[in-house]
Design a protein around this motif. Structure first.
Motif, PDB file in Angstrom:
ATOM      1  N   ILE A 211      41.124  21.897  31.615  1.00  6.65           N
ATOM      2  CA  ILE A 211      40.892  23.334  31.697  1.00  6.65           C
ATOM      3  C   ILE A 211      41.506  23.860  32.993  1.00  6.65           C
ATOM      4  O   ILE A 211      41.421  23.214  34.036  1.00  6.65           O
ATOM      5  CB  ILE A 211      39.385  23.672  31.635  1.00  6.65           C
ATOM      6  N   LEU A 212      42.178  24.982  32.908  1.00  7.61           N
ATOM      7  CA  LEU A 212      42.814  25.611  34.067  1.00  7.61           C
ATOM      8  C   LEU A 212      42.007  26.833  34.500  1.00  7.61           C
ATOM      9  O   LEU A 212      41.541  27.610  33.663  1.00  7.61           O
ATOM     10  CB  LEU A 212      44.240  26.040  33.732  1.00  7.61           C
ATOM     11  N   LEU A 213      41.856  26.978  35.806  1.00  8.18           N
ATOM     12  CA  LEU A 213      41.154  28.121  36.369  1.00  8.18           C
ATOM     13  C   LEU A 213      41.950  28.632  37.572  1.00  8.18           C
ATOM     14  O   LEU A 213      42.844  27.952  38.069  1.00  8.18           O
ATOM     15  CB  LEU A 213      39.737  27.749  36.821  1.00  8.18           C
ATOM     16  N   SER A 214      41.616  29.830  38.022  1.00 11.39           N
ATOM     17  CA  SER A 214      42.318  30.376  39.186  1.00 11.39           C
ATOM     18  C   SER A 214      41.501  31.475  39.851  1.00 11.39           C
ATOM     19  O   SER A 214      40.557  32.014  39.274  1.00 11.39           O
ATOM     20  CB  SER A 214      43.685  30.943  38.773  1.00 11.39           C
ATOM     21  N   ILE A 215      41.899  31.770  41.071  1.00  9.11           N
ATOM     22  CA  ILE A 215      41.436  32.953  41.794  1.00  9.11           C
ATOM     23  C   ILE A 215      42.673  33.665  42.318  1.00  9.11           C
ATOM     24  O   ILE A 215      43.581  33.028  42.865  1.00  9.11           O
ATOM     25  CB  ILE A 215      40.514  32.586  42.974  1.00  9.11           C
ATOM     26  N   LEU A 216      42.717  34.977  42.159  1.00  8.95           N
ATOM     27  CA  LEU A 216      43.846  35.776  42.619  1.00  8.95           C
ATOM     28  C   LEU A 216      43.509  36.455  43.953  1.00  8.95           C
ATOM     29  O   LEU A 216      42.335  36.657  44.276  1.00  8.95           O
ATOM     30  CB  LEU A 216      44.212  36.833  41.587  1.00  8.95           C
ATOM     31  N   LYS A 217      44.548  36.820  44.690  1.00  8.35           N
ATOM     32  CA  LYS A 217      44.346  37.418  46.002  1.00  8.35           C
ATOM     33  C   LYS A 217      43.509  38.691  45.932  1.00  8.35           C
ATOM     34  O   LYS A 217      42.599  38.885  46.750  1.00  8.35           O
ATOM     35  CB  LYS A 217      45.699  37.719  46.672  1.00  8.35           C
ATOM     36  N   ASN A 218      43.799  39.543  44.962  1.00  7.39           N
ATOM     37  CA  ASN A 218      43.037  40.790  44.861  1.00  7.39           C
ATOM     38  C   ASN A 218      41.571  40.523  44.515  1.00  7.39           C
ATOM     39  O   ASN A 218      40.678  41.245  44.956  1.00  7.39           O
ATOM     40  CB  ASN A 218      43.657  41.738  43.833  1.00  7.39           C
ATOM     41  N   GLU A 219      41.311  39.459  43.735  1.00  5.67           N
ATOM     42  CA  GLU A 219      39.931  39.102  43.405  1.00  5.67           C
ATOM     43  C   GLU A 219      39.190  38.621  44.644  1.00  5.67           C
ATOM     44  O   GLU A 219      38.001  38.899  44.823  1.00  5.67           O
ATOM     45  CB  GLU A 219      39.915  38.019  42.318  1.00  5.67           C
ATOM     46  N   TRP A 220      39.888  37.894  45.488  1.00  2.00           N
ATOM     47  CA  TRP A 220      39.294  37.408  46.736  1.00  2.00           C
ATOM     48  C   TRP A 220      38.861  38.570  47.622  1.00  2.00           C
ATOM     49  O   TRP A 220      37.719  38.627  48.082  1.00  2.00           O
ATOM     50  CB  TRP A 220      40.293  36.526  47.478  1.00  2.00           C
ATOM     51  N   PHE A 221      39.760  39.507  47.842  1.00  5.79           N
ATOM     52  CA  PHE A 221      39.448  40.621  48.723  1.00  5.79           C
ATOM     53  C   PHE A 221      38.504  41.642  48.084  1.00  5.79           C
ATOM     54  O   PHE A 221      37.694  42.262  48.782  1.00  5.79           O
ATOM     55  CB  PHE A 221      40.732  41.309  49.187  1.00  5.79           C
TER      56      PHE A 221
END
Length: 200
Positions: free
Chosen positions: A177-187
């Protein structure tokens, strides 16, 4: 924007945890944890026993020299002991993308908030120092604990790599399974929510 230097000894820390470059000298300190039952269930590489752990650490150090990975050893300041490892890998400068994983910590340190401190520091480093646009993660489809932990700190599921690795019993294939966090989601959200969890 920080130019990621694989030869530099990055020290990333807060009042709970310290992340520093993994070295061969850490084998002895990590050996007891590496021998815990079921620790390596979902890993392709194994690090149990002196020989396996030595090879495991040597391999990732070699990959660091080749600018493929950057492994950290995890130090719990409250317990004053080394508790596991984690690493950045697959950093692509032009795409501003990096992956985070190969994380393992001792059983008695799980569920204590230690891993959340690690992730907060590593996310902050990647998004605010390296200025990446995304951090990618992967987990064995049957590793429900790891998947739930990643989602609890803001990771979003984004796909499945079908039949990507050998199955646990060695008789077939298994999905990742692949997951991620994006820069805009972080901020926008993840940073604040994860920081609040560090204080609970």
């Amino acid at each position: 924007m920080l130019d990621f230097d694989y030869s530099k000894a990055y020290i990333i820390e807060d009042d709970r945890v310290k992340l520093s470059p993994l070295k061969m000298e850490h084998v002895e300190s990590l050996l007891d944890i590496s021998n815990e039952s079921n620790l390596w269930t979902f890993f392709l590489e194994k690090g149990n026993g002196v020989k396996n752990l030595t090879n495991y650490i040597q391999s990732t150090i070699n990959n660091r020299k080749q600018k493929k990975e950057y492994p950290f050893v995890v130090f719990d300041k409250t317990k004053n002991e080394l508790v596991g490892t984690t690493r950045f890998y697959d950093y692509i400068t032009d795409l501003k993308s990096i992956k985070l994983g190969h994380t393992w910590i001792g059983e008695k340190f799980r569920g204590t908030g230690l891993n959340k401190h690690c992730k907060y520091l590593l996310f902050q480093f990647a998004f605010e120092k390296l200025e990446v646009e995304r951090i990618g993660f992967g987990a064995h489809i049957e590793n429900k604990t790891s998947i739930a932990a990643m989602k609890s700190i803001g990771c979003k599921e984004e796909g499945i790599l079908r039949n990507f690795i050998p199955s646990l019993d060695g008789k077939g294939r298994a999905d990742i399974i692949l997951l991620s966090i994006l820069k805009n989601e972080w901020f926008d959200k993840v940073k604040t929510e994860l920081k609040n969890k560090l204080n609970t």
